[in-house]
Scaffold this active site. Structure first.
Site, PDB file in Angstrom:
ATOM      1  N   ASP A 127       0.940  -1.059   0.041  1.00 55.21           N
ATOM      2  CA  ASP A 127      -0.064  -0.054  -0.118  1.00 55.21           C
ATOM      3  C   ASP A 127       0.761   1.300  -0.066  1.00 55.21           C
ATOM      4  OD1 ASP A 127      -2.105  -1.612   0.228  1.00 55.21           O
ATOM      5  OD2 ASP A 127      -2.441  -1.503   2.230  1.00 55.21           O
ATOM      6  N   GLU A 221      -9.901   0.190  -3.088  1.00 52.73           N
ATOM      7  CA  GLU A 221     -11.004  -0.712  -2.261  1.00 52.73           C
ATOM      8  C   GLU A 221     -11.592  -0.145  -1.171  1.00 52.73           C
ATOM      9  OE1 GLU A 221      -9.383  -4.210  -0.579  1.00 52.73           O
ATOM     10  OE2 GLU A 221      -7.452  -3.083   0.165  1.00 52.73           O
ATOM     11  N   ARG A 274      -0.486  -9.017  -4.968  1.00 55.67           N
ATOM     12  CA  ARG A 274       0.611  -9.202  -3.703  1.00 55.67           C
ATOM     13  C   ARG A 274       1.260 -10.305  -4.215  1.00 55.67           C
ATOM     14  NH1 ARG A 274      -2.739  -8.689   1.578  1.00 55.67           N
ATOM     15  NH2 ARG A 274      -1.988 -10.977   1.812  1.00 55.67           N
TER      16      ARG A 274
HETATM   17  O1  F6P Z   1      -1.863  -3.979   3.611  1.00 50.61           O
HETATM   18  C1  F6P Z   1      -1.934  -4.681   2.505  1.00 50.61           C
HETATM   19  C2  F6P Z   1      -3.168  -5.159   2.125  1.00 50.61           C
HETATM   20  O2  F6P Z   1      -3.057  -5.843   0.950  1.00 50.61           O
HETATM   21  C3  F6P Z   1      -4.488  -4.053   2.047  1.00 50.61           C
HETATM   22  O3  F6P Z   1      -4.273  -3.613   0.771  1.00 50.61           O
HETATM   23  C4  F6P Z   1      -5.725  -4.995   1.802  1.00 50.61           C
HETATM   24  O4  F6P Z   1      -6.784  -4.409   2.117  1.00 50.61           O
HETATM   25  C5  F6P Z   1      -5.089  -6.350   3.000  1.00 50.61           C
HETATM   26  O5  F6P Z   1      -3.837  -6.281   3.038  1.00 50.61           O
HETATM   27  C6  F6P Z   1      -5.862  -7.440   2.639  1.00 50.61           C
HETATM   28  O6  F6P Z   1      -5.632  -8.158   3.595  1.00 50.61           O
HETATM   29  P1  F6P Z   1      -5.818  -9.891   3.790  1.00 50.61           P
HETATM   30  O7  F6P Z   1      -4.520 -10.588   3.024  1.00 50.61           O
HETATM   31  O8  F6P Z   1      -5.727 -10.210   5.121  1.00 50.61           O
HETATM   32  O9  F6P Z   1      -7.241 -10.130   2.898  1.00 50.61           O
END
Ligand code: F6P
Length: 341
Positions: A127, A221, A274
């Site tokens: 982020d 989001e 990611r």
């Molecule tokens: O903080 C990083 C992040 O990728 C955010 O952008 C996103 O809202 C969150 O993690 C999602 O988390 P998880 O992997 O627990 O769904």
């Protein structure tokens, strides 16, 4: 000396590059034993660890995710969690920890330092919203993935003369939306920092349709329409305590279709942003963070986090590192607005 390393919070491309740098420099320059703790803070709390040697990091530079696994466990929210960590570290003869993580992981690192455990932090989040560092690794990779997706979505949107809403990550900060939207030539970019007017979005989209183009809308989001908190942000938590978001992309695509009478589709990029191999930029930044974290441990400089300032890696106090969320400033958003519609 025996040094532990762990990765906490959401994973992020580049974590393995940090681990590799820590292991290579720790062993080759200092002759340390390096121990990998599994599953974030759960590892040192429950004594889940294994030694990491040079062979273990041989092929991991390009690999996404983290070979150590991750979790959102917070020892300060577990009965006797901190005492357990201290006991495990004493038992395993671990002198110091390198904790790689975002706001939560670094917050724990700060408290542990105050409680007498030697910790050095390495910032991580796709982020890019940690105030104390100019960039975090993972962000560049996420922006690349989102940009490539926008490029691909544009050609299919044009073929069918549809509006395409692309939802990217960013709960509290719109950096991924801003950068991928600019790089992908989006016609509207919506960020959490700035509640948006649906009327205005419809106006931009309509203008685009009138010129015979397919509008591309990039939405973070965490973005919300003006006065839309109650509609979209339920605050509902899943079984793991993670706050659910309302699905702004799908909601907005429906609004656009209803108000313009044109076909509209939503694509939620989610965790694809990611996953996979880090970009060259992220590999270099992650590697440099790892090397400098080793230097801090070698200097006995605990309670600090490595950070990027310009092109230099510096050390900042962990207290400062977690104090401020870096959001998209008005002037940066104004640069993008020139291209709306
Ligand atoms: O903080 C990083 C992040 O990728 C955010 O952008 C996103 O809202 C969150 O993690 C999602 O988390 P998880 O992997 O627990 O769904």
């Amino acid at each position: 000396m025996r040094v532990g390393v762990l990765t906490g919070g959401g994973d992020c491309p580049g974590l393995n590059a940090v681990i590799r740098a820590v292991v290579r420099k720790g062993i080759e320059a200092h002759g340390w034993d390096v121990v990998g703790f599994r599953h974030g803070w759960r590892g040192p709390m429950e004594g889940i660890s294994r030694p990491i040697g040079l062979d273990d990091v041989e092929d991991i530079l390009t690999r996404g995710g983290t070979i150590l696994g991750s979790s959102r466990t917070n020892p300060y929210k577990v009965d006797g969690g901190v005492e357990k960590i201290k006991a495990v570290l004493a038992d395993q003869g671990v002198d110091a920890l390198i904790a790689i993580g975002g706001e939560d992981t670094l917050g724990v690192a700060k408290k542990l330092t105050d409680d007498g455990v030697g910790v050095v932090g390495v910032p991580k989040t796709i982020d890019n919203d940690l105030g104390a560092t100019d960039y975090t690794f993972g962000f560049d990779t996420a922006v690349h993935i989102a940009t490539e997706s926008i490029d691909r979505l544009r050609t299919t949107a044009e073929s069918h003369h549809r509006a395409l809403v692309v939802e990217v990550m960013g709960r509290h900060a719109g950096w991924i939306a801003l950068h991928s939207g600019l790089a992908g030539g989006a016609n509207v970019i919506l960020v959490p920092e700035r509640p948006f007017s649906v009327d205005k979005v419809v106006e931009w989209v309509t203008r685009r349709f009138e010129r015979e183009y397919a509008p591309i809308i990039v939405v973070a989001e965490g973005a919300l329409p003006e006065g839309g908190d109650e509609v979209l942000l339920t605050g509902e938590k899943d079984a793991f305590g993670h706050v659910r978001l309302g699905g702004i992309g799908t909601w907005l695509a429906d609004e656009i279709a209803n108000r313009t009478g044109k076909e509209s589709r939503a694509v939620v990029l989610g965790h694809t942003q990611r996953g996979g191999t880090p970009t060259a930029y992220d590999r270099v930044l992650a590697t440099r963070f790892g090397l400098h974290a080793v230097d801090a441990v070698a200097d006995g400089d605990f309670g600090v986090m490595v950070a990027l300032r310009g092109t230099d890696i510096v050390r900042v106090k962990l207290a400062e590192a977690t104090a401020e969320l870096k959001t998209v400033p008005v002037e940066r958003y104004a640069e993008a607005e020139v291209f709306f519609g």
